[in-house]
Motif scaffolding. Structure first.
Motif, mmCIF file in Angstrom:
data_model
loop_
_atom_site.group_PDB
_atom_site.id
_atom_site.type_symbol
_atom_site.label_atom_id
_atom_site.label_comp_id
_atom_site.label_asym_id
_atom_site.label_seq_id
_atom_site.Cartn_x
_atom_site.Cartn_y
_atom_site.Cartn_z
ATOM 1 N N ASN A 111 0.801 -1.221 0.000
ATOM 2 C CA ASN A 111 0.000 0.000 0.000
ATOM 3 C C ASN A 111 0.834 1.271 0.000
ATOM 4 O OD1 ASN A 111 0.777 -0.623 2.585
ATOM 5 N ND2 ASN A 111 -1.141 -0.075 3.569
ATOM 6 N N PHE A 112 2.133 1.154 -0.047
ATOM 7 C CA PHE A 112 3.011 2.306 -0.205
ATOM 8 C C PHE A 112 3.959 2.046 -1.376
ATOM 9 C CE2 PHE A 112 1.292 3.213 3.820
ATOM 10 C CZ PHE A 112 1.605 4.511 4.201
ATOM 11 N N PRO A 113 3.486 2.221 -2.595
ATOM 12 C CA PRO A 113 4.338 1.926 -3.747
ATOM 13 C C PRO A 113 5.647 2.701 -3.658
ATOM 14 C CG PRO A 113 2.135 2.605 -4.443
ATOM 15 C CD PRO A 113 2.193 2.800 -2.962
ATOM 16 N N GLY A 114 6.735 2.026 -3.950
ATOM 17 C CA GLY A 114 8.038 2.692 -3.907
ATOM 18 C C GLY A 114 8.720 2.580 -2.552
ATOM 19 N N ASP A 115 7.985 2.114 -1.522
ATOM 20 C CA ASP A 115 8.593 1.894 -0.206
ATOM 21 C C ASP A 115 8.972 0.417 -0.068
ATOM 22 O OD1 ASP A 115 7.914 4.511 0.239
ATOM 23 O OD2 ASP A 115 6.963 4.147 2.163
ATOM 24 N N PHE A 116 10.107 0.170 0.535
ATOM 25 C CA PHE A 116 10.611 -1.199 0.653
ATOM 26 C C PHE A 116 10.963 -1.516 2.105
ATOM 27 C CE2 PHE A 116 11.020 -0.471 -3.790
ATOM 28 C CZ PHE A 116 11.048 -1.705 -4.405
ATOM 29 N N LEU A 117 11.001 -2.811 2.378
ATOM 30 C CA LEU A 117 11.507 -3.292 3.657
ATOM 31 C C LEU A 117 13.030 -3.180 3.611
ATOM 32 C CD1 LEU A 117 10.015 -4.656 6.060
ATOM 33 C CD2 LEU A 117 10.508 -6.852 4.971
ATOM 34 N N ARG A 118 13.610 -2.464 4.567
ATOM 35 C CA ARG A 118 15.084 -2.366 4.600
ATOM 36 C C ARG A 118 15.545 -2.359 6.062
ATOM 37 N NH1 ARG A 118 17.390 3.193 4.588
ATOM 38 N NH2 ARG A 118 19.410 2.147 4.339
ATOM 39 N N HIS A 119 16.800 -2.763 6.284
ATOM 40 C CA HIS A 119 17.332 -2.688 7.642
ATOM 41 C C HIS A 119 18.203 -1.457 7.793
ATOM 42 C CE1 HIS A 119 21.480 -3.943 6.637
ATOM 43 N NE2 HIS A 119 20.925 -4.789 5.788
ATOM 44 N N GLN A 120 18.242 -0.985 9.012
ATOM 45 C CA GLN A 120 19.053 0.180 9.370
ATOM 46 C C GLN A 120 19.420 -0.021 10.830
ATOM 47 O OE1 GLN A 120 16.979 3.958 8.915
ATOM 48 N NE2 GLN A 120 18.594 4.601 7.518
ATOM 49 N N ASN A 121 20.714 -0.023 11.129
ATOM 50 C CA ASN A 121 21.162 -0.379 12.481
ATOM 51 C C ASN A 121 20.544 -1.705 12.915
ATOM 52 O OD1 ASN A 121 22.703 1.933 12.701
ATOM 53 N ND2 ASN A 121 20.922 3.123 13.366
ATOM 54 N N PHE A 122 20.412 -2.608 11.976
ATOM 55 C CA PHE A 122 19.935 -3.991 12.188
ATOM 56 C C PHE A 122 18.436 -4.115 12.445
ATOM 57 C CE2 PHE A 122 24.454 -4.305 13.871
ATOM 58 C CZ PHE A 122 24.970 -4.713 12.647
ATOM 59 N N GLN A 123 17.735 -2.989 12.538
ATOM 60 C CA GLN A 123 16.281 -3.072 12.663
ATOM 61 C C GLN A 123 15.651 -2.896 11.276
ATOM 62 O OE1 GLN A 123 14.551 -0.618 15.758
ATOM 63 N NE2 GLN A 123 12.482 -0.945 14.953
ATOM 64 N N LEU A 124 14.437 -3.473 11.085
ATOM 65 C CA LEU A 124 13.789 -3.350 9.779
ATOM 66 C C LEU A 124 12.727 -2.252 9.799
ATOM 67 C CD1 LEU A 124 15.188 -6.128 9.257
ATOM 68 C CD2 LEU A 124 13.276 -6.611 7.755
ATOM 69 N N PHE A 125 12.662 -1.539 8.658
ATOM 70 C CA PHE A 125 11.708 -0.448 8.495
ATOM 71 C C PHE A 125 11.104 -0.515 7.097
ATOM 72 C CE2 PHE A 125 15.081 0.950 11.338
ATOM 73 C CZ PHE A 125 14.363 1.440 12.425
ATOM 74 N N LYS A 126 10.009 0.180 6.910
ATOM 75 C CA LYS A 126 9.475 0.443 5.573
ATOM 76 C C LYS A 126 9.878 1.856 5.210
ATOM 77 C CE LYS A 126 5.515 2.250 5.150
ATOM 78 N NZ LYS A 126 5.919 3.548 4.573
ATOM 79 N N GLN A 127 10.665 1.989 4.167
ATOM 80 C CA GLN A 127 11.139 3.322 3.796
ATOM 81 C C GLN A 127 11.077 3.496 2.287
ATOM 82 O OE1 GLN A 127 15.090 3.927 5.327
ATOM 83 N NE2 GLN A 127 14.419 3.956 7.465
ATOM 84 N N PRO A 128 10.957 4.762 1.838
ATOM 85 C CA PRO A 128 10.978 5.006 0.395
ATOM 86 C C PRO A 128 12.339 4.642 -0.186
ATOM 87 C CG PRO A 128 10.326 6.987 1.610
ATOM 88 C CD PRO A 128 10.776 5.976 2.618
#
Ligand code: AHR
Length: 528
Positions: A437-454
């Protein structure tokens, strides 16, 4: 591992829509429109005129023509775009299958196999060399990233081709053009965009803008905008709307807002948009379903006089794609083809151009079965740890977490818990997960935690968003190793998502139930 249950609700809801996945596969349709016969799957399109032949025969020749999907002149036999691959930073020009034909996407596929590519140049098909490259920093945004080359697979005439998928911090520009209108010179333009991929940020544009990347004041731009940024009230319906970005304003009419209650936006997967502006006292906006039917005139009349500065215009002649005139670059959108003319195109020319677009037979990529790890498939990912077998990976307030999702869950929870499998952004033998539901946003890790980010197009984001599937470490399901931290796997811990190793200094690296916590069942999506 479940330590303590937490319940959170999304703080906001994106006005999303059918994603690119929902594009219809229509390539096989035979369409007769304006004397043109649509290409059948796998056949050449070379026999017919292109949109720029139509503009030329109507006395308003193209001075810029951009597309990653096809030639816009019957005689065009050159390059459409250039890609650069990550593995060795070399580039390849992608041309057409034959003069006047579709893009040779297979050439891109072979060059980009086992690595990733971005689009570094969108060539101008006219002789004026108004080529587009990633936009430089401007009054608002910084340097723009190139768009991923394979993020928007579609078909045209039954051929697999790629459109350009713009996320935030992506966009293209040419500040040193030839033949593009300046001052109060007349011009027209069209673009094929998507009514399924948009947002309300500034500004998903194609057209004429400032040559110094700055907001130089009213009337210094003349570009198609397509999205849901309602600059002037009223805007009717939910959009996305075609508007004229004339600088410091996205106009649906000469009073700014819509004067047409029937103009509620256009959500078709492929949308033809047109803008023409005589530079002194007239502009017109139209849109239409690029797969069938005709154009609707949304406004045709005088240029705005209040506020002042738009009549006459002060066009500067740069070309932008996916950004605002001052490089405002938080908009998203999809672009398949577009052109700009010298002179004001007639209504007849615009109708013929639209019919030509319809005749292409744009369609979605070949359907991919849901619930698999094949790129294009939509999935949900269910936890397998005994505590948590009704919990699924979902995003919530930008974080990646697990939630109990069932058939009785809200539509929002179901959509948040559904993901589109994409070829790995940093390695196409692995996968990435795009939000449903957020086209262009992906699951990614940052400081080992996962987020949904553009997706910002950076090498780091691509790596952080790429996961390599392997047999579930517990013996059940599938585990996903981080590409850039290959001993770390997607894990739920206290209902929050991390990339975790089996033992380590972080609490979430705890060995207890690690194997089960990193094992997931790839299942049918809660939101197809
Ligand atoms: O006109 C809308 C936007 O306003 C322009 O694209 C940009 O230059 C300014 O911020």
């Amino acid at each position: 591992m479940l330590l303590s249950p937490r319940t959170r609700r999304s703080a906001f809801r994106f006005d999303s829509d059918k994603l690119r996945r929902t594009l219809l596969a229509t390539g096989a349709t035979l369409v007769v429109a304006a004397g043109l016969i649509a290409a059948s799957p796998g056949t050449s399109f070379a026999a017919g005129p292109g949109t720029c032949d139509i503009y030329a025969s109507n006395g308003t020749p193209c001075v810029a023509a951009h597309s990653t999907t096809r030639a816009l002149f019957q005689a065009y036999n050159g390059n459409l775009y250039q890609v650069r691959r990550a593995s060795d930073n070399t580039t390849r020009n992608i041309g057409v299958l034959a003069a006047g034909d579709f893009a040779n996407a297979a050439s891109q596929d072979s060059f980009c196999a086992n690595t990733t590519c971005v689009i570094t140049i969108i060539y101008d098909q006219t002789s004026r060399h108004n080529d587009l490259t990633p936009a430089p920093p401007g009054g608002v945004g910084g340097q723009d990233n190139p768009a991923p080359a394979d993020a928007l697979p579609v078909t045209a005439g039954g051929h697999n081709v790629y459109g350009i998928s713009i996320s935030g911090i992506m966009g293209y520009r040419d500040n040193s053009t030839s033949g593009i209108a300046t001052g109060s010179q007349p011009e027209g333009m069209y673009a094929v965009m998507s009514g399924t991929h948009f947002n309300n940020r500034c500004c998903f544009d194609y057209g004429n803008a400032e040559t110094n990347n700055l907001d130089n004041g009213n009337g210094h731009m003349d570009a198609i905008y397509f999205g849901t940024l309602c600059w002037f009230s009223p805007c009717n319906g939910a959009g996305p709307w075609i508007m004229a970005d004339l600088e410091n304003g996205l106009f649906q009419s000469n009073t700014g807002g819509s004067q047409n209650s029937g103009n509620t936006g256009n959500r078709n997967p492929f949308v033809t948009t047109t803008l023409k502006n005589n530079g002194t006292n007239f502009f017109a906006l139209k849109d239409g379903n690029a797969q069938s039917g005709g154009l609707s005139t949304r406004f045709s009349g005088a240029l705005p006089t209040s506020p002042s500065g738009y009549s006459p215009m002060r066009k500067e002649g740069a070309i932008i794609l996916g950004i605002g005139g001052d490089n405002s670059n938080t908009a998203i959108g999809s672009f398949f083809e577009g052109a700009m003319t010298q002179g004001l195109p007639s209504d007849s020319a615009e109708n013929q151009v639209h019919a030509n677009v319809v005749s292409v037979g744009y369609g979605g990529p070949s359907p991919v079965a849901a619930g698999t790890l094949n790129p294009g498939s939509t999935i949900s990912l269910r936890a397998t740890t005994a505590c948590c077998t009704t919990r699924y990976i979902r995003h919530q307030n930008g974080n990646a977490v697990t939630s109990v999702i069932s058939s009785g869950s809200s539509a929002l929870d179901k959509a948040d818990g559904s993901w589109i499998v994409r070829r790995g952004l940093a390695n196409n033998s692995c996968v990435s997960f795009e939000s449903r539901n957020f086209p262009g946003d992906f699951l990614r890790h940052q400081n080992f935690q996962l987020f949904k980010q553009p997706m910002d197009g950076s090498a780091l984001f691509r790596q952080d968003a790429t996961f390599c599937p392997q047999a579930g470490r517990s013996g059940t399901g599938t585990s996903f190793a981080s590409l850039n931290f290959p001993t770390r796997f997607i894990r739920h811990f206290n209902n929050t998502l991390y990339i975790a190793s089996n033992g380590g200094s972080n609490a979430f690296d705890n060995t207890a139930s690690w194997a089960a916590d990193v094992s997931w069942v790839v299942s049918s999506p809660w939101t197809p």
